[in-house]
Design a protein around this motif. Structure first.
Motif, mmCIF file in Angstrom:
data_model
loop_
_atom_site.group_PDB
_atom_site.id
_atom_site.type_symbol
_atom_site.label_atom_id
_atom_site.label_comp_id
_atom_site.label_asym_id
_atom_site.label_seq_id
_atom_site.Cartn_x
_atom_site.Cartn_y
_atom_site.Cartn_z
ATOM 1 N N GLU A 38 -9.689 6.805 -3.762
ATOM 2 C CA GLU A 38 -9.919 8.057 -2.954
ATOM 3 C C GLU A 38 -10.664 8.975 -3.601
ATOM 4 N N GLU A 55 -2.789 5.181 5.269
ATOM 5 C CA GLU A 55 -2.792 4.843 3.941
ATOM 6 C C GLU A 55 -4.204 3.912 3.592
ATOM 7 N N ILE A 56 -4.467 4.044 2.113
ATOM 8 C CA ILE A 56 -5.516 3.025 1.772
ATOM 9 C C ILE A 56 -4.923 1.433 1.870
ATOM 10 N N THR A 86 -4.995 5.396 -5.491
ATOM 11 C CA THR A 86 -5.467 6.614 -4.681
ATOM 12 C C THR A 86 -6.453 7.295 -5.741
#
Lengths: 681, 72
Positions: free
Chosen positions: A597, A432-433, A593
């Motif tokens: 992202e 995950e980030i 996100t």
């Protein structure tokens, strides 16, 4: 510290002449909670207010009406006025100020009235503006009748048919009409006009064209508005000038009235008085000494009874109406800040533990656990510290306190347990980030201190749901365990050990048995391990619960069995500790996100990757800030309210009764005044 | 897994319906509590407690949903 202060009931008797001095002394001592005299005792009647009361009341009445005129409620006043000055100036000031304020208010009201009148006149004149007639032509006819007013539609054709002679002026927009007809035909003309929705607007008196008149009205309006401004300024000047004194005098007079009316709570005969009061036991020596010194021989104080915690009338379920013993909470500086929350629910009784101290410890922990994020924890600490420094009102102070201590726990949990800030872990996890991937550097997952490895983040809120649930249920069991223990103690001091065992130890057994069953259940349902019937946990749990239920049934009756599912509900209720943390982590993940992202094109699997576009970075940061601000505010509401609820509903219900009477001694609180010479009358 | 969809729907129903039920119950208690508070501000504590009691329903739903999810 945990129980409210011990109270002694005292009787103070003396000759009636000494009543005034006695009241004064008690006010100085600040440790006597007066019991209102009930008029059913033989030979005693209610005391009469002291003579100072009526004069002060009258002044106070006048002052309050001035205060209302000046609109002082919203003013913030910092200065304090000396009582001696108030005493000297008050009579003159009230008269002087009364005249000034009444004058100012009157001229303001007059201007307002005239303004309204002129504005109405202007509206009327505007109707006549589009009819080309001077105003004097509407009046003073012997043979003509004039109709002026609003109308819907053109009545010309209908009028022509009904009235042979007339003259009609219609305004350019067709909404206003002036009709001149001979008096003989006035009635018919009116009938026709009414059919067109005519409503009369009488023509104003005056000469010249309506436009001229409007001009003159406008001129007068301007002068009046200037006058109004001046009057407003004058009253606000008065307000500035006298606010401090008026507020101080109000306070001073209120104190005099309150003192002077104290005899209304005291029983008196023709020559003597008797007052009943509660005094904290630790203050007794001081009170007795002061009274015998200052009122030498004229007043006698007798200590009647120091109240024990045990209920005098023994039985639990009997409704005993005895004098309510006042509760004086005893808490240290930090715990005092949390007292507000206890009071918000209800004042503790004299005979039970004050739950403030227990709440002070667990409330911020729960708050911190639910937030569990360094990124929010540190701002919470700062905000809380700022709030404690700047705010004065009780509500804001308690919120600040909770934020400050809760923030500390949130930071600790956020660092050691979850290892995250703003919903992102420090180290890379689960693809995950994370801060490591975003910043393109490897942040450590643990650090060493004195040779011990200390992890930064053990759990992830969204990936270790099982552990989080499990943990929150155990926290619940522990919290309720403490609750029942306090309950056990409360019952012991009030009704004796036997009742406590039947009513609270029984529930402790059930709780512990239930906890062991939970272990078995987790093995069976979640971990998928088979459990033997001879497992020690089962062998211990079932007898414990059975004994507990039987004891509770004997102690509390059949209602106890109905409460069993309730206890399970209470425990499961603590899973909100995990759930709220999860929901916040989920929201934070979504915002991160979107920001990094989607917009900033960061791939969490490639360390430090991004689109490198400055505009995109700014957009991403904007989303990041707005998103986390939302979560931050939600965190105050949800984490704060839910941790409070866990205390009020689940925890307190296990031991707390509440409904006590607060200890309110005779005491003077001065905010706007200072009493330099001592007892200002 | 073929059952995953059904489990997800089940979890959704568990949380959704219990959420509605809590809301429905709290609505009535909450409005009554506000009414009582308008007359006597001291009832805030009691009002809050009574209002949040049905919240346990949705917590049950959530626990069921999480247990379902863990078995996915």
């Amino acid at each position: 510290m945990l129980l409210p202060k011990r109270m002694t009931r005292v009787l103070i008797v003396g000759s009636r002449g000494a009543l005034k001095d006695t009241i004064e002394v008690l006010y100085q001592l600040e440790s006597a909670h007066l019991i209102d005299f009930s008029a059913d005792e033989d030979g005693f009647g209610l005391g009469a207010p002291l003579p100072a009361s009526s004069d002060a009341s009258q002044k106070l009445l006048k002052l309050r009406s001035l205060k209302k005129d000046l609109d002082l409620e919203s003013m913030e006043i910092k200065d304090q006025v000396d009582v001696a000055r108030i005493e000297a100036d008050i009579a003159d000031t009230i008269i002087e100020l009364g005249a000034e304020i009444t004058g100012a208010m009157e001229s303001k009201n007059n201007i307002h009235a005239r303004l309204n009148e002129l504005e109405a006149k202007k509206t009327t004149l505007q109707n006549f503006q589009s009819i080309p007639l001077d105003l004097e032509y509407y009046h003073n006819y012997d043979s003509l009748k004039v109709f002026t007013g609003k109308i819907r539609g053109d009545p010309n054709i209908a009028l022509k048919a009904a009235v042979p002679q007339y003259e009609l002026f219609l305004s350019s927009d067709g909404g206003f009409v002036a009709v001149f007809v001979p008096k003989a035909q006035a009635e018919e003309a009116q009938k026709i006009l009414v059919q067109f929705g005519f409503t009369e607007v009488p023509a104003p008196a005056g000469k010249g064209t309506p436009t001229d008149l409007i001009g003159r009205v406008d001129e007068e309006l301007i002068t009046l508005r200037g006058g109004l401004e001046e009057a407003t300024k004058k009253s606000s000047d008065l307000r500035e000038k006298h606010a401090t004194f008026v507020m101080a005098a109000d306070e001073h007079l209120s104190i005099i009235v309150e003192k002077a009316e104290t005899p209304l709570r005291v029983g008196t005969t023709d020559y003597s008085f008797a007052m009943d009061a509660w005094v904290p036991t630790e203050d007794m020596t001081k009170v007795e000494k002061t009274i015998s010194e200052k009122l030498s021989g004229k007043v006698h104080i007798e200590s009647l009874e120091t109240m024990a915690r045990k209920e005098a009338h023994g039985h639990v379920h009997e409704d005993v109406h005895e004098e309510e013993i006042p509760t004086k909470l005893e808490n240290g500086r930090t715990a005092k800040k949390f007292e507000f929350l206890t009071r918000l629910l209800s004042m503790p009784k004299y005979r039970e533990i004050d739950p403030t101290a227990a709440m002070m410890i667990t409330l911020p922990i729960f708050f911190g656990l639910m937030v569990g994020d360094m990124g929010y924890g540190i701002p919470f600490i700062l905000l809380g510290a700022l709030g404690l420094k700047k705010t004065k009102s009780n509500e804001w102070r308690i919120i600040s306190t909770l934020l400050f201590f809760g923030g500390i726990w949130a930071t600790l949990f956020g660092f050691f347990m979850f290892g995250e800030a703003y919903g992102m872990h420090f180290a890379e996890q689960h693809g995950e980030i994370s801060w490591s991937s975003l910043l393109g550097m490897q942040l450590p997952q643990q650090f060493s201190i004195f040779g011990y490895d200390i992890p930064i983040g053990i759990y992830s809120k969204l990936h270790n749901v099982r552990e989080m649930l499990y943990m929150s249920i155990w926290i619940g069991i522990a919290h309720l365990f403490i609750g029942f223990c306090i309950g056990f103690y409360n019952k012991t001091i009030r009704y004796g050990l036997k009742h406590a065992i039947m009513e609270k130890l029984s529930w402790l057994f059930i709780l512990v048995g239930g906890a062991m069953l939970l272990l078995v259940l987790v093995d069976l349902m979640i971990r998928g391990v088979t459990v033997e019937m001879t497992d020690w946990r089962l062998l211990a749990a079932i007898p414990l619960m059975l004994v507990g239920v039987l004891m509770a049934y004997k102690g509390e009756g059949s209602g106890a069995i109905l409460e069993l599912p309730g206890l399970m509900g209470n425990i499961i209720s603590y899973t909100r500790l995990a759930a709220i943390g999860m929901s916040k982590a989920g929201l934070a993940l979504a915002f991160n996100t979107i920001a990094f992202e989607v917009i900033f094109a960061h791939d969490p699997l490639v360390s430090g990757s991004n689109s490198g576009d400055m505009i995109m970075l700014i957009a991403a940061l904007a989303i990041f800030v707005i998103g986390h601000l939302t979560i931050f505010i939600l965190a105050v509401l949800s984490a704060g309210l839910h941790s409070l609820r866990l205390h009020y509903v689940e925890f307190f219900m296990k031991f707390y009764e509440g409904g006590g009477v607060e200890f309110k001694p005779l005491k003077v609180i001065r905010k706007y005044t200072v009493d330099k010479i001592g007892t200002g009358e | 897994m073929a059952d995953a969809g059904l489990i997800a729907i089940g979890a959704g129903i568990a949380v959704g319906l219990t959420g509605l039920a809590s809301g429905f119950a709290e609505k009535e208690i909450g409005s009554a509590a506000i009414g009582a508070m308008a007359e006597n501000e001291k009832l805030f504590g009691k009002g809050l407690i009574l209002t949040v009691i049905p919240e346990t329903i949705v917590i049950f739903g959530m626990v069921v949903a999480i247990l379902l999810w863990l078995n996915m």
